[in-house]
Design a protein around this motif. Sequence first.
Motif, PDB file in Angstrom:
ATOM      1  N   ARG A  98       0.463   3.125  -9.593  1.00 20.33           N
ATOM      2  CA  ARG A  98      -0.030   3.717  -8.340  1.00 20.33           C
ATOM      3  C   ARG A  98       1.050   3.653  -7.265  1.00 20.33           C
ATOM      4  N   GLN A  99       1.670   2.488  -7.098  1.00 19.05           N
ATOM      5  CA  GLN A  99       2.685   2.339  -6.062  1.00 19.05           C
ATOM      6  C   GLN A  99       3.921   3.186  -6.361  1.00 19.05           C
ATOM      7  N   TRP A 100       4.313   3.251  -7.618  1.00 20.71           N
ATOM      8  CA  TRP A 100       5.439   4.112  -7.986  1.00 20.71           C
ATOM      9  C   TRP A 100       5.084   5.565  -7.670  1.00 20.71           C
ATOM     10  N   GLY A 101       3.863   5.986  -8.013  1.00 20.08           N
ATOM     11  CA  GLY A 101       3.429   7.352  -7.728  1.00 20.08           C
ATOM     12  C   GLY A 101       3.407   7.660  -6.244  1.00 20.08           C
ATOM     13  N   GLU A 102       2.944   6.708  -5.440  1.00 16.68           N
ATOM     14  CA  GLU A 102       2.943   6.912  -3.985  1.00 16.68           C
ATOM     15  C   GLU A 102       4.359   7.142  -3.474  1.00 16.68           C
ATOM     16  N   ASP A 103       5.315   6.377  -4.007  1.00 15.45           N
ATOM     17  CA  ASP A 103       6.701   6.464  -3.552  1.00 15.45           C
ATOM     18  C   ASP A 103       7.453   7.665  -4.115  1.00 15.45           C
ATOM     19  N   GLN A 104       7.152   8.068  -5.327  1.00 13.21           N
ATOM     20  CA  GLN A 104       7.981   9.042  -6.033  1.00 13.21           C
ATOM     21  C   GLN A 104       7.334  10.406  -6.263  1.00 13.21           C
ATOM     22  N   CYS A 105       6.022  10.514  -6.118  1.00 14.51           N
ATOM     23  CA  CYS A 105       5.343  11.751  -6.519  1.00 14.51           C
ATOM     24  C   CYS A 105       4.659  12.508  -5.385  1.00 14.51           C
ATOM     25  N   PHE A 106       4.802  12.034  -4.158  1.00 10.01           N
ATOM     26  CA  PHE A 106       4.182  12.687  -3.012  1.00 10.01           C
ATOM     27  C   PHE A 106       5.217  12.900  -1.920  1.00 10.01           C
ATOM     28  N   THR A 107       5.051  13.963  -1.188  1.00  9.56           N
ATOM     29  CA  THR A 107       5.874  14.150  -0.002  1.00  9.56           C
ATOM     30  C   THR A 107       5.296  13.256   1.093  1.00  9.56           C
ATOM     31  N   PRO A 108       6.083  12.908   2.112  1.00  7.41           N
ATOM     32  CA  PRO A 108       5.596  11.987   3.148  1.00  7.41           C
ATOM     33  C   PRO A 108       4.309  12.440   3.843  1.00  7.41           C
ATOM     34  N   ASP A 109       4.094  13.743   3.995  1.00  4.72           N
ATOM     35  CA  ASP A 109       2.913  14.220   4.703  1.00  4.72           C
ATOM     36  C   ASP A 109       1.775  14.640   3.774  1.00  4.72           C
ATOM     37  N   GLU A 110       1.921  14.393   2.473  1.00  2.86           N
ATOM     38  CA  GLU A 110       0.914  14.817   1.493  1.00  2.86           C
ATOM     39  C   GLU A 110      -0.204  13.779   1.375  1.00  2.86           C
ATOM     40  N   ASP A 111      -1.450  14.272   1.381  1.00  4.41           N
ATOM     41  CA  ASP A 111      -2.604  13.378   1.233  1.00  4.41           C
ATOM     42  C   ASP A 111      -2.624  12.770  -0.165  1.00  4.41           C
ATOM     43  N   HIS A 112      -3.050  11.511  -0.238  1.00  2.00           N
ATOM     44  CA  HIS A 112      -3.252  10.834  -1.518  1.00  2.00           C
ATOM     45  C   HIS A 112      -4.185   9.650  -1.300  1.00  2.00           C
ATOM     46  N   SER A 113      -4.643   9.068  -2.379  1.00  2.00           N
ATOM     47  CA  SER A 113      -5.509   7.897  -2.259  1.00  2.00           C
ATOM     48  C   SER A 113      -4.663   6.646  -2.071  1.00  2.00           C
ATOM     49  N   ARG A 114      -5.296   5.605  -1.532  1.00  3.19           N
ATOM     50  CA  ARG A 114      -4.629   4.317  -1.338  1.00  3.19           C
ATOM     51  C   ARG A 114      -5.524   3.228  -1.901  1.00  3.19           C
ATOM     52  N   LEU A 115      -4.929   2.188  -2.409  1.00  3.92           N
ATOM     53  CA  LEU A 115      -5.655   1.022  -2.875  1.00  3.92           C
ATOM     54  C   LEU A 115      -5.635  -0.011  -1.751  1.00  3.92           C
ATOM     55  N   LEU A 116      -6.826  -0.452  -1.332  1.00  9.38           N
ATOM     56  CA  LEU A 116      -6.936  -1.368  -0.203  1.00  9.38           C
ATOM     57  C   LEU A 116      -7.533  -2.699  -0.643  1.00  9.38           C
ATOM     58  N   ASP A 117      -7.191  -3.737   0.066  1.00 14.19           N
ATOM     59  CA  ASP A 117      -7.805  -5.043  -0.108  1.00 14.19           C
ATOM     60  C   ASP A 117      -9.219  -4.928   0.467  1.00 14.19           C
ATOM     61  N   SER A 118     -10.227  -5.211  -0.332  1.00 19.97           N
ATOM     62  CA  SER A 118     -11.609  -5.026   0.123  1.00 19.97           C
ATOM     63  C   SER A 118     -12.000  -6.008   1.227  1.00 19.97           C
ATOM     64  N   ARG A 119     -11.319  -7.138   1.338  1.00 18.23           N
ATOM     65  CA  ARG A 119     -11.635  -8.113   2.399  1.00 18.23           C
ATOM     66  C   ARG A 119     -11.094  -7.684   3.751  1.00 18.23           C
ATOM     67  N   THR A 120      -9.887  -7.111   3.748  1.00 12.70           N
ATOM     68  CA  THR A 120      -9.229  -6.787   5.021  1.00 12.70           C
ATOM     69  C   THR A 120      -9.148  -5.288   5.287  1.00 12.70           C
ATOM     70  N   ASN A 121      -9.460  -4.491   4.285  1.00 13.81           N
ATOM     71  CA  ASN A 121      -9.364  -3.030   4.375  1.00 13.81           C
ATOM     72  C   ASN A 121      -7.944  -2.559   4.679  1.00 13.81           C
ATOM     73  N   SER A 122      -6.954  -3.363   4.272  1.00 17.51           N
ATOM     74  CA  SER A 122      -5.561  -2.993   4.499  1.00 17.51           C
ATOM     75  C   SER A 122      -4.866  -2.771   3.155  1.00 17.51           C
ATOM     76  N   PRO A 123      -3.789  -1.976   3.172  1.00 18.42           N
ATOM     77  CA  PRO A 123      -3.060  -1.708   1.920  1.00 18.42           C
ATOM     78  C   PRO A 123      -2.480  -2.992   1.318  1.00 18.42           C
ATOM     79  N   LEU A 124      -2.333  -3.007   0.015  1.00 19.26           N
ATOM     80  CA  LEU A 124      -1.746  -4.142  -0.681  1.00 19.26           C
ATOM     81  C   LEU A 124      -0.243  -4.184  -0.443  1.00 19.26           C
TER      82      LEU A 124
END
Length: 167
Positions: A98-124
């Motif tokens: 997932r993290q490799w895909g976020e970095d390598q497969c999307f343009t900076p302004d392209e929408d995508h999903s994110r994986l969040l810590d369910s306790r803090t609602n912040s990205p890992l």
Amino acid sequence: MVARTRFDTDPCPVARSVNAIGDWWSLLIVRDAFDGSRRFGEFQRSLGIAKNILAARLRALEKAGVLRGVPAQDGGSHREYVLTDKGRALFPVIVALRQWGEDQCFTPDEDHSRLLDSRTNSPLRRLQIRAADGRLVEPEDTVVEKVPESESTEEQTSTGSGARRRA
């Protein structure tokens, strides 16, 4: 149909891993299982996969010990698929992809999903490979060591484990 090359006895852990979960459908099924999918229909709707292919992949993941079929929680006649401990151990692999895909497969302004810590609602935090002493390790800092058969056999005997360790 051409038979798929198998790596059941290959001494490389990467080859054996690919053998168990290396096609894209299997990885996406595992991803969906982490996201809460349990039933055949849930996987089918999420992935848009043909039923025969899904059934084959679910059987293969069960055979590999990644998923286990269990009776439906609601007592219905449906079967559900749950991650085994072996399947749950794939979590860092899915996060790394997932993290490799976020970095390598999307343009900076392209929408995508994110994986969040369910306790803090912040990205890992980004996954990092670290040496035993805590320093960051890059690919050029590593070397593959082949484990001699005698050492594998000794480890097996001393741990009582049937698992064989290979480089």
